[in-house]
Design a protein around this motif. Structure first.
Motif, mmCIF file in Angstrom:
data_model
loop_
_atom_site.group_PDB
_atom_site.id
_atom_site.type_symbol
_atom_site.label_atom_id
_atom_site.label_comp_id
_atom_site.label_asym_id
_atom_site.label_seq_id
_atom_site.Cartn_x
_atom_site.Cartn_y
_atom_site.Cartn_z
ATOM 1 N N TYR A 91 0.845 -1.197 0.000
ATOM 2 C CA TYR A 91 0.000 0.000 0.000
ATOM 3 C C TYR A 91 0.880 1.247 0.000
ATOM 4 C CZ TYR A 91 -3.059 3.739 1.549
ATOM 5 O OH TYR A 91 -3.743 4.924 1.634
ATOM 6 N N ARG A 92 0.548 2.201 -0.856
ATOM 7 C CA ARG A 92 1.325 3.431 -0.991
ATOM 8 C C ARG A 92 0.426 4.636 -0.731
ATOM 9 N NH1 ARG A 92 4.019 3.453 -6.698
ATOM 10 N NH2 ARG A 92 5.333 5.056 -5.731
ATOM 11 N N LYS A 93 0.673 5.304 0.347
ATOM 12 C CA LYS A 93 -0.087 6.502 0.694
ATOM 13 C C LYS A 93 0.477 7.702 -0.047
ATOM 14 C CE LYS A 93 -1.862 8.948 4.757
ATOM 15 N NZ LYS A 93 -1.861 8.968 6.253
ATOM 16 N N PRO A 94 -0.372 8.532 -0.664
ATOM 17 C CA PRO A 94 0.141 9.693 -1.408
ATOM 18 C C PRO A 94 0.954 10.614 -0.502
ATOM 19 C CG PRO A 94 -2.177 9.346 -1.886
ATOM 20 C CD PRO A 94 -1.836 8.440 -0.742
ATOM 21 N N PRO A 95 2.165 10.985 -0.908
ATOM 22 C CA PRO A 95 2.968 11.899 -0.091
ATOM 23 C C PRO A 95 2.359 13.295 -0.065
ATOM 24 C CG PRO A 95 4.021 11.494 -2.211
ATOM 25 C CD PRO A 95 2.863 10.565 -2.136
ATOM 26 N N GLN A 96 2.629 14.014 0.997
ATOM 27 C CA GLN A 96 2.059 15.356 1.157
ATOM 28 C C GLN A 96 2.428 16.276 0.001
ATOM 29 O OE1 GLN A 96 -0.066 16.054 3.743
ATOM 30 N NE2 GLN A 96 -0.521 17.899 2.556
ATOM 31 N N GLU A 97 3.623 16.097 -0.558
ATOM 32 C CA GLU A 97 4.054 16.946 -1.672
ATOM 33 C C GLU A 97 3.103 16.821 -2.858
ATOM 34 O OE1 GLU A 97 7.918 17.592 -4.648
ATOM 35 O OE2 GLU A 97 7.886 15.960 -3.182
ATOM 36 N N LEU A 98 2.707 15.578 -3.190
ATOM 37 C CA LEU A 98 1.786 15.385 -4.309
ATOM 38 C C LEU A 98 0.408 15.962 -3.987
ATOM 39 C CD1 LEU A 98 2.339 11.854 -5.897
ATOM 40 C CD2 LEU A 98 2.897 14.107 -6.802
ATOM 41 N N ILE A 99 -0.028 15.790 -2.760
ATOM 42 C CA ILE A 99 -1.326 16.341 -2.357
ATOM 43 C C ILE A 99 -1.313 17.858 -2.477
ATOM 44 C CG2 ILE A 99 -2.903 16.642 -0.405
ATOM 45 C CD1 ILE A 99 -2.048 13.844 0.517
ATOM 46 N N ASN A 100 -0.236 18.492 -2.021
ATOM 47 C CA ASN A 100 -0.135 19.946 -2.104
ATOM 48 C C ASN A 100 -0.143 20.418 -3.552
ATOM 49 O OD1 ASN A 100 0.003 20.079 0.675
ATOM 50 N ND2 ASN A 100 2.249 20.244 0.748
ATOM 51 N N GLN A 101 0.549 19.683 -4.421
ATOM 52 C CA GLN A 101 0.565 20.053 -5.838
ATOM 53 C C GLN A 101 -0.833 19.988 -6.439
ATOM 54 O OE1 GLN A 101 3.391 17.782 -8.123
ATOM 55 N NE2 GLN A 101 5.124 18.314 -6.790
ATOM 56 N N ALA A 102 -1.550 18.906 -6.123
ATOM 57 C CA ALA A 102 -2.899 18.752 -6.671
ATOM 58 C C ALA A 102 -3.825 19.836 -6.165
ATOM 59 C CB ALA A 102 -3.444 17.371 -6.315
ATOM 60 N N LEU A 103 -3.693 20.205 -4.912
ATOM 61 C CA LEU A 103 -4.546 21.256 -4.354
ATOM 62 C C LEU A 103 -4.204 22.620 -4.948
ATOM 63 C CD1 LEU A 103 -4.630 20.147 -0.618
ATOM 64 C CD2 LEU A 103 -6.516 20.093 -2.244
ATOM 65 N N ALA A 104 -2.952 22.791 -5.329
ATOM 66 C CA ALA A 104 -2.537 24.072 -5.905
ATOM 67 C C ALA A 104 -2.911 24.190 -7.377
ATOM 68 C CB ALA A 104 -1.028 24.248 -5.729
ATOM 69 N N THR A 105 -2.880 23.066 -8.101
ATOM 70 C CA THR A 105 -3.082 23.108 -9.551
ATOM 71 C C THR A 105 -4.409 22.529 -10.011
ATOM 72 O OG1 THR A 105 -2.058 20.943 -9.897
ATOM 73 C CG2 THR A 105 -0.586 22.864 -9.840
ATOM 74 N N GLY A 106 -5.024 21.705 -9.173
ATOM 75 C CA GLY A 106 -6.253 21.023 -9.575
ATOM 76 C C GLY A 106 -6.010 19.747 -10.348
ATOM 77 N N ASP A 107 -4.742 19.390 -10.561
ATOM 78 C CA ASP A 107 -4.380 18.209 -11.359
ATOM 79 C C ASP A 107 -3.925 17.087 -10.423
ATOM 80 O OD1 ASP A 107 -3.473 16.326 -13.119
ATOM 81 O OD2 ASP A 107 -1.939 17.600 -14.047
ATOM 82 N N ALA A 108 -4.701 15.999 -10.372
ATOM 83 C CA ALA A 108 -4.375 14.867 -9.502
ATOM 84 C C ALA A 108 -3.854 13.670 -10.286
ATOM 85 C CB ALA A 108 -5.604 14.460 -8.702
ATOM 86 N N THR A 109 -3.341 13.899 -11.491
ATOM 87 C CA THR A 109 -2.894 12.794 -12.343
ATOM 88 C C THR A 109 -1.843 11.928 -11.664
ATOM 89 O OG1 THR A 109 -3.350 14.080 -14.343
ATOM 90 C CG2 THR A 109 -1.886 12.177 -14.563
ATOM 91 N N LEU A 110 -0.848 12.538 -11.052
ATOM 92 C CA LEU A 110 0.233 11.766 -10.444
ATOM 93 C C LEU A 110 -0.243 10.997 -9.220
ATOM 94 C CD1 LEU A 110 3.314 14.145 -10.794
ATOM 95 C CD2 LEU A 110 2.661 12.188 -12.204
ATOM 96 N N ILE A 111 -1.215 11.532 -8.499
ATOM 97 C CA ILE A 111 -1.795 10.779 -7.382
ATOM 98 C C ILE A 111 -2.502 9.548 -7.911
ATOM 99 C CG2 ILE A 111 -3.551 10.826 -5.567
ATOM 100 C CD1 ILE A 111 -2.851 13.690 -5.027
#
Length: 274
Positions: A91-111
């Motif tokens: 199981y791989r929990k999304p790192p905070q860095e990716l979450i912050n990027q998605a919240l800033a850009t609206g793009d959750a592709t990498l998550i």
């Protein structure tokens, strides 16, 4: 960032993800009593699991790992103490860095990419065996493609025409719906939420709060647990996207893929006597 905001973000890529229904049918057609599937487990706050042995519950890992500890679950309306949690090592929990990027850009592709390669499954061992509810039998075949799945849950609800909002309740009334599995491979099987005339008579899909619950396939008149609702494929800005709309895809943890892991863990824990 609040937990609600995090779960709203993950809903479009790994839904904390009651049932979303057709817009042209009355909600009463989807409502069912607890007796429809008493093996459904309510996690604290939101999310589900399924009783698969007197002392074991299977669930989606992300439905339990956001909580600091799971001490108790509800089965058939009765609180049950939890002895231990076993999370799949993959199981791989999304790192905070990716979450912050998605919240800033609206793009959750990498998550979405990260979670598609994750083993989103966990087991809960109960302190005492459950004697008043029959465990769900598991679907062990690998022919889920094109079969009809029955999905059951108490999470967020709405219709395919309007969807539902990020702040809508994640714990509502028990509903069930059906959908045709359109893809099945490796960790996942998925289905698309269709509109009429392509939709099934009681077409539906899971919503926020249904994660870890039941996707069942019927074999010889018996409904077997085949999948656990996990994540949703939806296009658009994750900060404003309406969820539960027609055309979105729901993906489920494929039980048949994890039979070895499930059985070995239950067996080893039993032998350990703990």
């Amino acid at each position: 960032m609040t937990r609600l905001l995090l779960m709203a973000l993950l809903a479009v890529s790994s839904s904390a993800s009651a049932i979303v229904i057709r817009h042209d049918l009355d909600d009463s057609k989807y409502r069912v009593p607890t007796s429809e599937f008493p093996a459904l487990v309510d996690m604290p706050g939101e999310g589900h699991g399924v009783l698969i042995a007197p002392q074991w519950v299977v669930t989606a890992a992300h439905a339990v790992t956001w909580q600091t500890e799971i001490e108790e679950v509800l089965i058939n309306g009765v609180p049950r103490d939890v002895e231990r949690l076993v999370v799949h090592p993959g199981y791989r929990k999304p790192p905070q860095e990716l979450i912050n990027q998605a919240l800033a850009t609206g793009d959750a592709t990498l998550i979405r990419v990260l979670l598609a390669s994750s083993d989103d499954i966990a087991l809960l061992k109960l302190s005492q065996p459950v004697t008043d509810v029959s465990p769900a039998a598991l679907y062990k075949g690998d022919d889920e493609l094109s079969q009809i799945a029955k999905i059951i849950g108490k999470g967020a609800t709405g219709t395919g025409a309007t969807g539902y909002g990020n702040h809508d309740s994640h714990r509502t009334e028990l509903r069930r719906a059906f959908n045709k599995i359109t893809s099945a491979h490796d960790r996942w099987f998925c289905y698309v939420f269709d509109n009429a005339p392509s939709a099934l008579p009681l077409e539906g899909m899971t919503g926020n709060g249904d994660s870890g619950g039941a996707a069942l396939i019927q074999v010889n008149g018996q409904w077997l647990l085949a999948g656990l609702p996990s994540w949703t494929v939806a296009q658009g800005d994750v900060r404003t996207l309406r969820q539960g709309l027609y055309g979105q895809t729901s993906c489920n943890v494929r039980i048949s893929h994890y039979m070895g892991w499930i059985e070995s863990n239950m067996s080893s824990q039993a032998q350990a006597g703990g």
